[in-house]
Motif scaffolding. Sequence first.
Motif, PDB file in Angstrom:
ATOM      1  N   THR A   1      92.204  44.409  23.795  1.00 35.41           N
ATOM      2  CA  THR A   1      90.936  44.695  23.119  1.00 35.41           C
ATOM      3  C   THR A   1      90.323  45.901  23.813  1.00 35.41           C
ATOM      4  N   ARG A   2      89.680  46.732  23.055  1.00 36.80           N
ATOM      5  CA  ARG A   2      89.188  47.993  23.635  1.00 36.80           C
ATOM      6  C   ARG A   2      87.921  48.448  22.914  1.00 36.80           C
TER       7      ARG A   2
ATOM      8  N   PHE B   1      92.632  37.359  30.004  1.00 44.04           N
ATOM      9  CA  PHE B   1      91.552  37.731  30.912  1.00 44.04           C
ATOM     10  C   PHE B   1      90.441  38.323  30.058  1.00 44.04           C
ATOM     11  N   SER B   2      89.196  37.959  30.338  1.00 48.47           N
ATOM     12  CA  SER B   2      88.092  38.453  29.518  1.00 48.47           C
ATOM     13  C   SER B   2      86.812  38.521  30.335  1.00 48.47           C
ATOM     14  N   GLY B   3      86.143  39.677  30.312  1.00 51.31           N
ATOM     15  CA  GLY B   3      84.875  39.804  31.026  1.00 51.31           C
ATOM     16  C   GLY B   3      83.725  39.342  30.162  1.00 51.31           C
TER      17      GLY B   3
ATOM     18  N   TYR C   1      85.933  44.537  37.944  1.00 47.60           N
ATOM     19  CA  TYR C   1      85.271  45.525  37.068  1.00 47.60           C
ATOM     20  C   TYR C   1      85.239  45.077  35.609  1.00 47.60           C
TER      21      TYR C   1
ATOM     22  N   GLY D   1      83.627  45.263  20.345  1.00 46.58           N
ATOM     23  CA  GLY D   1      82.404  45.798  20.955  1.00 46.58           C
ATOM     24  C   GLY D   1      82.682  46.389  22.336  1.00 46.58           C
TER      25      GLY D   1
ATOM     26  N   ASN E   1      81.885  47.122  26.054  1.00 50.52           N
ATOM     27  CA  ASN E   1      81.042  46.354  26.998  1.00 50.52           C
ATOM     28  C   ASN E   1      80.707  47.131  28.272  1.00 50.52           C
TER      29      ASN E   1
ATOM     30  N   HIS F   1      90.827  48.700  30.502  1.00 50.94           N
ATOM     31  CA  HIS F   1      89.896  49.194  31.535  1.00 50.94           C
ATOM     32  C   HIS F   1      90.359  50.568  32.002  1.00 50.94           C
ATOM     33  N   GLY F   2      89.549  51.581  31.788  1.00 52.81           N
ATOM     34  CA  GLY F   2      89.914  52.940  32.220  1.00 52.81           C
ATOM     35  C   GLY F   2      91.260  53.359  31.631  1.00 52.81           C
ATOM     36  N   LEU F   3      91.446  53.094  30.341  1.00 54.25           N
ATOM     37  CA  LEU F   3      92.652  53.433  29.561  1.00 54.25           C
ATOM     38  C   LEU F   3      93.872  52.603  29.951  1.00 54.25           C
TER      39      LEU F   3
END
Length: 278
Positions: free
Chosen positions: A84-85, A8-10, A233, A116, A118, A56-58
């Motif tokens: 990835t973070r 999954f990737s935004g 999100y 990076g 985001n 996302h949010g830890l």
Amino acid sequence: MKTEIYYFSGTGNSLYLAKQLQSLLPEINLIPIAKILRFNYIETKGENIGFIFPCHGLTIPIPVRKLLKRINIKASKYFFAIVTRGGSIFRGFPKINKLLKKQGKKLNASFVITMGLNDPKLKAFKVPNKRELKAIEINVQEKLRLIENVINHQKNYHDDNSGVRFSKFSIVNLIMERLIPFAVHYIAPKVKQYFYIDSKCMSCGICEKVCPSQKIIMKNNQPIWQSIVNCYYCYACLNYCPTESIQIYSQFYMKSYTPERGRYPHPYANVKEISNQK
Ligand SMILES: Cc1cc2nc3c(=O)[nH]c(=O)nc-3n(C[C@H](O)[C@H](O)[C@H](O)COP(=O)(O)O)c2cc1C
């Protein structure tokens, strides 16, 4: 030895990593989580199973959590997760392990990679310059060699998962690290924080294309975030908007976070690739 990678990737960091890994390992099948969630029944077929996604949010992003609750993994043997973070600790590995354990499996390897950031809402957000992007890439390539070796030999391996701390006091860190995932999953969906467009919008429809949850639709040449569809999100809409006209407004803080902050999509992930994951 067949490997399936659910990703999954935004904004492309996790997608880039998945594609890099595909070029290094034999017989890898990349499966987009946003697409596969259309099915009620999902079953793994590979011997090795990987999950690649952003922190996302830890913790674990919503679609990945959904997948882990639904997927039948009984036919597979070896499991790894790559997160990835932007740089904080990731608190989701025990949760992943717990979900795998329900089917008699365990997480054999876990990795975190700082790439990076985001999320332009955060104070730490800064669009990376060329030198910073190069440093990230060197780190990614180094990590990929480790990941390739661990997976190829089906080793047990768990990365050092510490990251940027919230405070110099460990008690504060501990409280924040527990509070934030809770807030993200249980409080944030109830607190009004919404996307809006400013006057720079050109009605290009890219936000609709990249939105993996299909929350955004174009109506009368304007993007609409449909209230009946849940947001993942991922901030793909925000970061891929070519005129940076999508902003986030928080009703709680009564302010807009994102104007004049710049945006971050991964340099090698384009709109088409992000759109193709749904
Ligand atoms: C809503 C949201 C929350 C995030 N929370 C964290 C976080 O808690 N810790 C962190 O290190 N990075 C956080 N990030 C940054 C992403 O994890 C990071 O940029 C990631 O590599 C993005 O991957 P992607 O391009 O595949 O979506 C967050 C990003 C978003 C959009």
